[in-house]
Design a protein around this motif. Sequence first.
Motif, mmCIF file in Angstrom:
data_model
loop_
_atom_site.group_PDB
_atom_site.id
_atom_site.type_symbol
_atom_site.label_atom_id
_atom_site.label_comp_id
_atom_site.label_asym_id
_atom_site.label_seq_id
_atom_site.Cartn_x
_atom_site.Cartn_y
_atom_site.Cartn_z
ATOM 1 N N VAL A 55 0.859 -1.190 0.000
ATOM 2 C CA VAL A 55 0.000 0.000 0.000
ATOM 3 C C VAL A 55 0.885 1.228 0.000
ATOM 4 C CG1 VAL A 55 -1.682 1.345 1.325
ATOM 5 C CG2 VAL A 55 -1.863 -1.139 1.280
ATOM 6 N N THR A 56 0.538 2.198 -0.823
ATOM 7 C CA THR A 56 1.236 3.483 -0.833
ATOM 8 C C THR A 56 0.191 4.585 -0.925
ATOM 9 O OG1 THR A 56 3.160 2.576 -1.987
ATOM 10 C CG2 THR A 56 2.882 4.945 -2.083
ATOM 11 N N ASP A 57 0.304 5.588 -0.066
ATOM 12 C CA ASP A 57 -0.534 6.774 -0.214
ATOM 13 C C ASP A 57 0.223 7.981 0.320
ATOM 14 O OD1 ASP A 57 -0.731 6.546 2.524
ATOM 15 O OD2 ASP A 57 -2.906 6.479 2.596
ATOM 16 N N ILE A 58 -0.326 9.152 0.061
ATOM 17 C CA ILE A 58 0.318 10.383 0.498
ATOM 18 C C ILE A 58 -0.674 11.157 1.356
ATOM 19 C CG2 ILE A 58 1.306 12.579 -0.239
ATOM 20 C CD1 ILE A 58 2.423 11.142 -2.657
ATOM 21 N N ARG A 59 -0.229 11.518 2.563
ATOM 22 C CA ARG A 59 -1.039 12.308 3.486
ATOM 23 C C ARG A 59 -0.206 13.489 3.962
ATOM 24 N NH1 ARG A 59 -3.344 7.566 7.316
ATOM 25 N NH2 ARG A 59 -4.564 6.502 5.729
ATOM 26 N N ARG A 63 4.742 10.576 2.238
ATOM 27 C CA ARG A 63 4.424 9.243 1.737
ATOM 28 C C ARG A 63 4.268 8.277 2.912
ATOM 29 N NH1 ARG A 63 5.946 7.298 -3.353
ATOM 30 N NH2 ARG A 63 7.438 8.996 -3.448
ATOM 31 N N ARG A 64 3.230 7.438 2.833
ATOM 32 C CA ARG A 64 2.988 6.397 3.830
ATOM 33 C C ARG A 64 2.891 5.087 3.068
ATOM 34 N NH1 ARG A 64 -1.148 3.254 6.125
ATOM 35 N NH2 ARG A 64 -2.563 3.915 4.507
ATOM 36 N N GLU A 65 3.674 4.098 3.491
ATOM 37 C CA GLU A 65 3.666 2.802 2.805
ATOM 38 C C GLU A 65 3.562 1.674 3.824
ATOM 39 O OE1 GLU A 65 6.218 3.764 -1.172
ATOM 40 O OE2 GLU A 65 7.300 2.849 0.500
#
Length: 151
Positions: A55-59, A63-65
Motif C-alpha cells: 500500500v502506498t498513499d500520500i497524506r 508518503r505512507r507505505e
Amino acid sequence: MLRTAITITVLLAAVLGSGCSYYTAAIPPRPRNLALLAPGTPRTVILAEFGEPIVTDIRDGRRREIVRFIHGPYAPPSSTVATLYDTAVVAAEGTANVATLGAWSGPHPPALMGADIMVELIYSREDVVVSVVPLHGGELLASGGPGVAYK
C-alpha cells in the motif's frame, strides 16, 4: 503389455506433473536486514531490501507505505555454504517428492519459512523514513529476534 504402459504413464505423470514446486518450498526466504527499519533510512534502500510496498498513499505531503515480507530463518555464512546447503535441501525435497509420487510437495509449516512481518513506514518529503509502526510480527522486531536491530 497395456497394463505396463498404463503404469509407466501414470508414474511419469506423477513425477513430471509435480513440476518444480519442491524447489520453491525447499529454499526458504532469506533473512532481511531489519536494522534498516529505522528512522533515517532512504526509501530506495527500503525498496531494495524489502521489495515493493503493498500500500502506498500520500497524506499531508508525506508518503505512507505498508511493507510486508517474510523474514527468513536461515542465514548462510557464505555463498559457497549457501549453495551447498540449498543443493542438498533441494535434492532431499526432490527425492521425497518422487518417492511419495508428489504427495510431499505440499505446503510447509510457516515456522520453517520464517516470520511474516508487516510494517507501516512514514517518510519525510525527502523520502527518508521518519516513523516505523509494526502492524504484524512486531513482537519479533521489539524482542530483538534473529538479525534484529530495531528500537
